[in-house]
Design an enzyme around this catalytic site. Structure first.
Site, short mmCIF file in Angstrom:
data_model
loop_
_atom_site.label_atom_id
_atom_site.label_comp_id
_atom_site.label_asym_id
_atom_site.label_seq_id
_atom_site.Cartn_x
_atom_site.Cartn_y
_atom_site.Cartn_z
CB CYS A 1 50.27 44.04 44.32
SG CYS A 1 49.61 42.41 43.97
CB ALA B 1 55.09 31.50 37.68
NE ARG C 1 50.93 47.58 32.47
CZ ARG C 1 49.78 47.91 33.05
NH1 ARG C 1 49.32 49.14 32.94
NH2 ARG C 1 49.08 47.03 33.71
N1 SAH Z 1 51.26 41.92 35.53
C1 SAH Z 1 49.84 42.04 35.29
C2 SAH Z 1 49.01 41.78 36.52
C3 SAH Z 1 49.27 40.44 37.15
S1 SAH Z 1 47.88 39.83 38.02
C4 SAH Z 1 49.55 43.42 34.71
O1 SAH Z 1 50.46 44.25 34.58
O2 SAH Z 1 48.40 43.67 34.38
C5 SAH Z 1 48.41 38.25 38.45
C6 SAH Z 1 48.28 37.20 37.34
O3 SAH Z 1 48.98 36.04 37.79
C7 SAH Z 1 46.87 36.73 37.04
O4 SAH Z 1 46.57 36.96 35.68
C8 SAH Z 1 46.87 35.23 37.36
O5 SAH Z 1 46.13 34.44 36.41
C9 SAH Z 1 48.34 34.88 37.28
N2 SAH Z 1 48.78 33.74 38.11
C10 SAH Z 1 48.39 33.41 39.35
N3 SAH Z 1 49.08 32.35 39.80
C11 SAH Z 1 49.96 31.99 38.81
C12 SAH Z 1 50.96 30.98 38.67
N4 SAH Z 1 51.20 30.13 39.64
N5 SAH Z 1 51.67 30.95 37.53
C13 SAH Z 1 51.44 31.83 36.53
N6 SAH Z 1 50.50 32.79 36.60
C14 SAH Z 1 49.76 32.89 37.73
#
Ligand code: SAH
Length: 400
Positions: free
Chosen positions: A344, A279, A211
């Protein structure tokens, strides 16, 4: 302490300090065991190998020590002290502008099955093995002694991380003290932490350094933070001087949390907007890089999806997922933009991830240079005898 005998030759990996005994290596169990029991592991002819927690499943024993020692209050104290000392030595703990870090990272801290994240004066403890669940009270007490005044409360959160949870009867809640304060400070930025319902221990502590890197590159940029969850990357990008930040997550709760965290740090700042959307749908809605629409111009994109491969058998499918996601983003990114892309999934190696991104670049027909190769931070150490502990990898790409 009960004894487990290994099949002949099955002590080899343990002699190299690998901390797991697989169920296939077990020849015989002396007496009746309860899940979570501490056991002595010996060779087929009875010579001592290790002490650890026994559990039903493919990993039968998680090794706590390769010395013939008692697993008691003093033992937990020594291990936790060593974990805490390391965080103090590298300056992650004991800082005035940062109270958020991982104190125990399972095998990486010689405590397989245990995760502890610290948020200010609260520690959130997660058991990933029944043995750690059984020992939770003793561990919490030992932790309080090690950290002294730096710790006021310990929250236990293992409802989703343990097998056979119904039979264990555990629930989330405070073991020591309690607090209503849900705000943690990371590098001077503030975040609401949802211990009760949040993913992991409530926050993705492992992206702290990455970050900061986003912050460094954000000045004047239009940033897209995909899979935003708590909005961690978004808040850093805003402090870095981004012109605009869009956060996207399919979960409305995550979007609300991202908005709340931006508001906490930058009240009334109109540079940020969050969208509850899938996404792929969101990326599809962005016009392609070749058109002149203003929406094409996200010039810093972060892709930090959930683990696509939770198991080894899901690897091929996951690699395709990473390829598709990255290709879709690259197609839409203008020339001269930056892509921060992560995986991850522990089951996907650094090489496999890089190959997936390489394929994505080929499919998107983009010229791409690797600027940084990222990984988990120092408070998520990898036990050298347990390479499986390496899980987070990322690439920063310059898209021409
Ligand atoms: N980048 C974040 C952690 C990501 S965790 C940080 O720095 O804290 C993964 C996230 O992806 C979750 O919040 C989940 O709700 C979201 N997610 C899972 N599938 C998804 C999709 N198809 N489109 C968008 N978001 C999604």
């Amino acid at each position: 302490m009960k004894t487990i005998y290994l099949n002949k030759g099955k002590d080899e990996s343990l002699r190299r300090y690998h901390p797991w005994v697989f169920s296939g290596a077990v020849k015989q169990i002396d007496g009746k065991l309860n899940e979570g029991d501490t056991v002595r592991v010996v060779t087929s002819d009875g010579s001592f190998v290790a002490v650890g927690h026994w559990q039903i499943g493919s990993i039968a024993v998680r090794v706590l020590s390769f010395m013939d020692e008692a697993i008691d209050y003093a033992f937990w104290g020594r291990r936790l002290r060593s974990a805490y000392d390391m965080r103090l030595a590298i300056g992650v703990a004991g800082k005035s502008n940062n109270g958020t870090y991982r104190l125990v990272h399972g095998e990486g801290d010689n405590l397989p099955g245990l995760v502890i994240d610290v948020y200010g004066k609260t520690a959130v403890m997660q058991a990933h093995s029944v043995g750690m669940h059984v020992c939770r009270q003793t561990i919490a007490q030992a932790l309080k002694e090690v950290m002294g005044d730096a710790l006021e409360s310990v929250y236990y959160k293992s409802e989703t991380t343990l097998p056979f949870k119904a039979e264990l009867g555990q629930e989330n809640g405070f073991i020591i003290g309690s607090t209503l304060d849900d705000v943690a400070v990371e590098n001077g930025l503030r975040f609401h932490i949802d211990w009760l319902r949040g993913q992991k221990t409530g926050f993705f502590v492992d992206q702290r350094d990455n970050r900061s890197l986003v912050e460094q590159y954000s000045k004047g940029k239009k940033v897209l933070n995909m899979f935003c969850y708590t909005g961690g990357f978004s808040v850093y990008a805003m402090r870095g001087g981004a012109q605009l930040v869009h956060s996207v997550d399919s979960s409305q709760k995550a979007v609300d949390l991202a908005n709340a965290n931006v508001e906490l740090n930058f009240p009334g700042d109109s540079r940020h907007q969050a969208f509850a959307e899938d996404a792929f749908k969101f990326l599809d809605s962005i016009p392609s890089a070749s058109t002149t629409s203003p929406l094409t111009s996200y010039d810093l994109v972060i892709l930090d999806p959930p683990a696509f491969a939770k198991h080894r058998d899901a690897v091929r499918h996951a690699i395709k997922g990473y390829t598709k996601l990255n290709a879709r983003a690259m197609e839409k990114m203008p020339s001269g933009s930056l892509l921060f892309t992560f995986s991850c999934s522990q089951a996907i190696s650094k090489e496999q991830f890089r190959m997936a991104v390489f394929t994505a670049a080929t499919l998107a027909k983009r010229n791409v240079r690797i600027l940084h190769q990222l990984h988990q931070p120092a408070d998520h150490p990898v036990n050298i005898y347990h390479p499986e502990g390496e899980y987070l990898k990322g690439l920063v790409l310059y898209i021409e």
